[in-house]
Design a protein around this motif. Structure first.
Motif, short mmCIF file in Angstrom:
data_model
loop_
_atom_site.label_atom_id
_atom_site.label_comp_id
_atom_site.label_asym_id
_atom_site.label_seq_id
_atom_site.Cartn_x
_atom_site.Cartn_y
_atom_site.Cartn_z
N SER A 1 -0.76 19.03 10.88
CA SER A 1 -1.99 18.27 11.05
C SER A 1 -1.95 17.54 12.38
O SER A 1 -0.91 17.03 12.80
CB SER A 1 -2.16 17.26 9.91
N LEU A 2 -3.12 17.49 13.04
CA LEU A 2 -3.21 16.95 14.39
C LEU A 2 -4.50 16.16 14.53
O LEU A 2 -5.57 16.62 14.13
CB LEU A 2 -3.19 18.11 15.39
N VAL A 3 -4.38 14.96 15.09
CA VAL A 3 -5.56 14.19 15.48
C VAL A 3 -5.58 14.16 16.99
O VAL A 3 -4.62 13.71 17.63
CB VAL A 3 -5.51 12.75 14.92
N MET B 1 0.85 -1.21 0.00
CA MET B 1 0.00 0.00 0.00
C MET B 1 0.88 1.25 0.00
O MET B 1 1.84 1.34 0.75
CB MET B 1 -0.87 0.01 1.26
N ASP B 2 0.55 2.20 -0.86
CA ASP B 2 1.26 3.46 -0.88
C ASP B 2 0.96 4.25 0.39
O ASP B 2 -0.16 4.25 0.89
CB ASP B 2 0.85 4.30 -2.10
N LYS B 3 1.98 4.90 0.92
CA LYS B 3 1.80 5.74 2.11
C LYS B 3 1.25 7.11 1.71
O LYS B 3 1.62 7.66 0.69
CB LYS B 3 3.13 5.92 2.84
N ILE B 4 0.33 7.62 2.54
CA ILE B 4 -0.27 8.93 2.30
C ILE B 4 0.32 9.91 3.29
O ILE B 4 0.23 9.71 4.50
CB ILE B 4 -1.80 8.88 2.47
N LYS B 5 0.93 10.96 2.81
CA LYS B 5 1.51 11.96 3.69
C LYS B 5 0.54 13.11 3.86
O LYS B 5 0.20 13.81 2.91
CB LYS B 5 2.84 12.47 3.11
N ILE B 6 0.03 13.30 5.11
CA ILE B 6 -0.86 14.43 5.41
C ILE B 6 -0.02 15.46 6.15
O ILE B 6 0.06 15.48 7.36
CB ILE B 6 -2.05 13.98 6.27
N ASP B 7 0.67 16.31 5.38
CA ASP B 7 1.53 17.33 5.98
C ASP B 7 2.45 16.67 7.03
O ASP B 7 3.09 15.68 6.76
CB ASP B 7 0.68 18.45 6.59
N ILE B 8 2.51 17.27 8.22
CA ILE B 8 3.27 16.71 9.34
C ILE B 8 2.26 16.39 10.43
O ILE B 8 1.71 17.28 11.06
CB ILE B 8 4.33 17.71 9.84
N MET B 9 1.95 15.11 10.62
CA MET B 9 0.81 14.72 11.43
C MET B 9 1.21 14.05 12.74
O MET B 9 2.02 13.12 12.75
CB MET B 9 -0.12 13.77 10.67
#
Length: 206
Positions: free
Chosen positions: A60-62, A1-9
């Motif tokens: 990005s923050l969860v 699976m390709d990795k998805i980069k969401i900015d700096i999370m």
């Protein structure tokens, strides 16, 4: 699976809830840069570094904390961050559902047509949300919660594990609905409810 980069999370919260969200992110191929947690004893969780404070590079923050009030405080103190929506691939979410920023959908959850879910909500494992429900910001639906159609859940309310709510019910803001309760009447703001049928045992300011 390709990795998805969401900015700096980063994930804010390195306890059990945070670990579950980390695995959901991994399943979706999202790259995690680390956890944030003030516990000095936590140096690494699931192989990711744990930082005591948010790095200045955070984009990005969860907010991986189950407590609705704490989650709101963290967001209020980090208003400039981006809050991605995280959805487990083993959930079922109608294409006509609206999801607010920072909301997390766990494995096995089912969300049906024309549901509106606000920001920073948690729809936990195997929760079921039927058609035309409105879930306001900072709500936590615990595992195995079942909402019939046209239910409204007010901001900040925590609905405990296994709660059932019949169609058309309105539950107010910042309520606590105890585990296993069956809700057949509307509930005002700030109430704690338990039992079958649900009974108010505490009201705001009591």
């Amino acid at each position: 699976m390709d990795k998805i980069k969401i900015d700096i999370m980063y994930l804010f919260g390195a306890s059990g809830h945070g670990k579950v969200i980390a695995e959901i992110a991994e399943t979706c191929g999202i790259v995690i840069d680390g956890f944030i947690d003030c516990d000095d004893n936590k140096k690494s969780v699931l192989g990711y570094p744990v930082f005591k404070e948010l790095p200045s590079t955070t984009e990005s923050l969860v907010v991986a904390i189950g407590d609705n009030g704490i989650r709101k405080k963290i967001v209020d103190n980090n208003i400039d961050a981006k809050y991605p929506i995280i959805i487990h691939k083993m959930s079922t979410v109608s294409k006509r559902t609206l999801l607010g920023a920072g909301t997390v959908i766990m494995a096995g959850a089912t969300i049906n047509v024309d549901v509106n879910i606000g920001q920073q909500c948690i729809i936990n494992t195997n929760a079921s949300v039927d058609h035309d429900c409105l879930i306001e910001d900072y709500v936590h639906l615990s595992p195995n919660v079942a909402l019939a159609g046209n239910v409204t859940i007010g901001e900040g309310t925590h609905v405990g594990i296994g709660v059932c709510i019949i169609q058309g019910i309105r539950i107010g803001k910042w309520c606590t609905i105890g585990a296993g309760a069956v809700i057949i009447r509307d509930i005002p703001d700030g109430c704690t409810v338990v039992g079958n049928p649900g009974k108010i045992i505490r009201k705001m300011n009591d």
